[in-house]
Scaffold this motif. Structure first.
Motif, PDB file in Angstrom:
ATOM      1  N   GLU A 135       0.832  -1.205   0.000  1.00 49.06           N
ATOM      2  CA  GLU A 135       0.000   0.000   0.000  1.00 49.06           C
ATOM      3  C   GLU A 135       0.867   1.256   0.000  1.00 49.06           C
ATOM      4  N   GLU A 136       1.927   1.256   0.777  1.00 43.58           N
ATOM      5  CA  GLU A 136       2.816   2.415   0.836  1.00 43.58           C
ATOM      6  C   GLU A 136       3.548   2.597  -0.490  1.00 43.58           C
ATOM      7  N   ARG A 137       3.990   1.492  -1.084  1.00 44.06           N
ATOM      8  CA  ARG A 137       4.665   1.570  -2.385  1.00 44.06           C
ATOM      9  C   ARG A 137       3.722   2.115  -3.454  1.00 44.06           C
ATOM     10  N   ALA A 138       2.465   1.673  -3.439  1.00 39.48           N
ATOM     11  CA  ALA A 138       1.467   2.160  -4.400  1.00 39.48           C
ATOM     12  C   ALA A 138       1.223   3.658  -4.195  1.00 39.48           C
ATOM     13  N   ARG A 139       1.104   4.074  -2.938  1.00 37.01           N
ATOM     14  CA  ARG A 139       0.895   5.489  -2.630  1.00 37.01           C
ATOM     15  C   ARG A 139       2.069   6.318  -3.128  1.00 37.01           C
ATOM     16  N   MET A 140       3.269   5.820  -2.930  1.00 36.01           N
ATOM     17  CA  MET A 140       4.465   6.547  -3.341  1.00 36.01           C
ATOM     18  C   MET A 140       4.554   6.624  -4.861  1.00 36.01           C
ATOM     19  N   LEU A 141       4.183   5.574  -5.569  1.00 36.54           N
ATOM     20  CA  LEU A 141       4.205   5.596  -7.031  1.00 36.54           C
ATOM     21  C   LEU A 141       3.285   6.692  -7.563  1.00 36.54           C
ATOM     22  N   CYS A 186       8.831  -2.029 -10.622  1.00 35.38           N
ATOM     23  CA  CYS A 186       9.076  -1.751 -12.039  1.00 35.38           C
ATOM     24  C   CYS A 186       8.491  -0.394 -12.424  1.00 35.38           C
ATOM     25  N   TRP A 187       7.246  -0.158 -12.044  1.00 26.78           N
ATOM     26  CA  TRP A 187       6.588   1.099 -12.381  1.00 26.78           C
ATOM     27  C   TRP A 187       7.258   2.283 -11.693  1.00 26.78           C
ATOM     28  N   ALA A 188       7.667   2.105 -10.444  1.00 28.77           N
ATOM     29  CA  ALA A 188       8.315   3.195  -9.714  1.00 28.77           C
ATOM     30  C   ALA A 188       9.635   3.574 -10.380  1.00 28.77           C
ATOM     31  N   GLU A 189      10.385   2.576 -10.818  1.00 32.44           N
ATOM     32  CA  GLU A 189      11.645   2.846 -11.509  1.00 32.44           C
ATOM     33  C   GLU A 189      11.389   3.638 -12.791  1.00 32.44           C
ATOM     34  N   ARG A 190      10.346   3.276 -13.524  1.00 30.18           N
ATOM     35  CA  ARG A 190      10.000   4.004 -14.740  1.00 30.18           C
ATOM     36  C   ARG A 190       9.491   5.410 -14.420  1.00 30.18           C
ATOM     37  N   ALA A 191       8.754   5.551 -13.323  1.00 25.91           N
ATOM     38  CA  ALA A 191       8.134   6.835 -12.971  1.00 25.91           C
ATOM     39  C   ALA A 191       9.156   7.932 -12.711  1.00 25.91           C
TER      40      ALA A 191
END
Length: 88
Positions: free
Chosen positions: A29-35, A64-69
């Motif tokens: 949940e925290e990772r999703a919020r941060m993304l 993966c998405w966070a790295e791209r973001a």
């Protein structure tokens, strides 16, 4: 008199498993919020359908998405080739 061992629920294997599952869920949940925050900080609008996909994604996909973001200029830079399991 023999001492009776008290086995409290919070010490049981089931309770430990439930706590660990909660920790993993909390990290996701925290990772999703941060993304979503990263995308918004970069000025990229995040529609509701994408937020649903992010909420359903597992840690590997979120990473993966966070790295791209971090270097994205548009949402497609992040969300291209979305793994099927993350689609709503």
């Amino acid at each position: 008199m023999a001492r009776r061992q008290i086995n409290y629920f919070f010490n049981s294997p089931v309770a430990q498993q439930v706590r660990e599952e909660g920790r993993v869920e909390g990290r996701e949940e925290e990772r999703a919020r941060m993304l979503v925050a990263i995308l918004e900080w970069r000025g990229i609008e995040v529609p509701a359908v994408v937020r649903e996909m992010v909420d359903m994604a597992d840690m590997d996909i979120l990473d993966c998405w966070a790295e791209r973001a971090v270097s994205a200029t548009c949402l497609d830079d992040v969300m291209h080739s979305v793994p099927r399991r993350a689609q709503p």
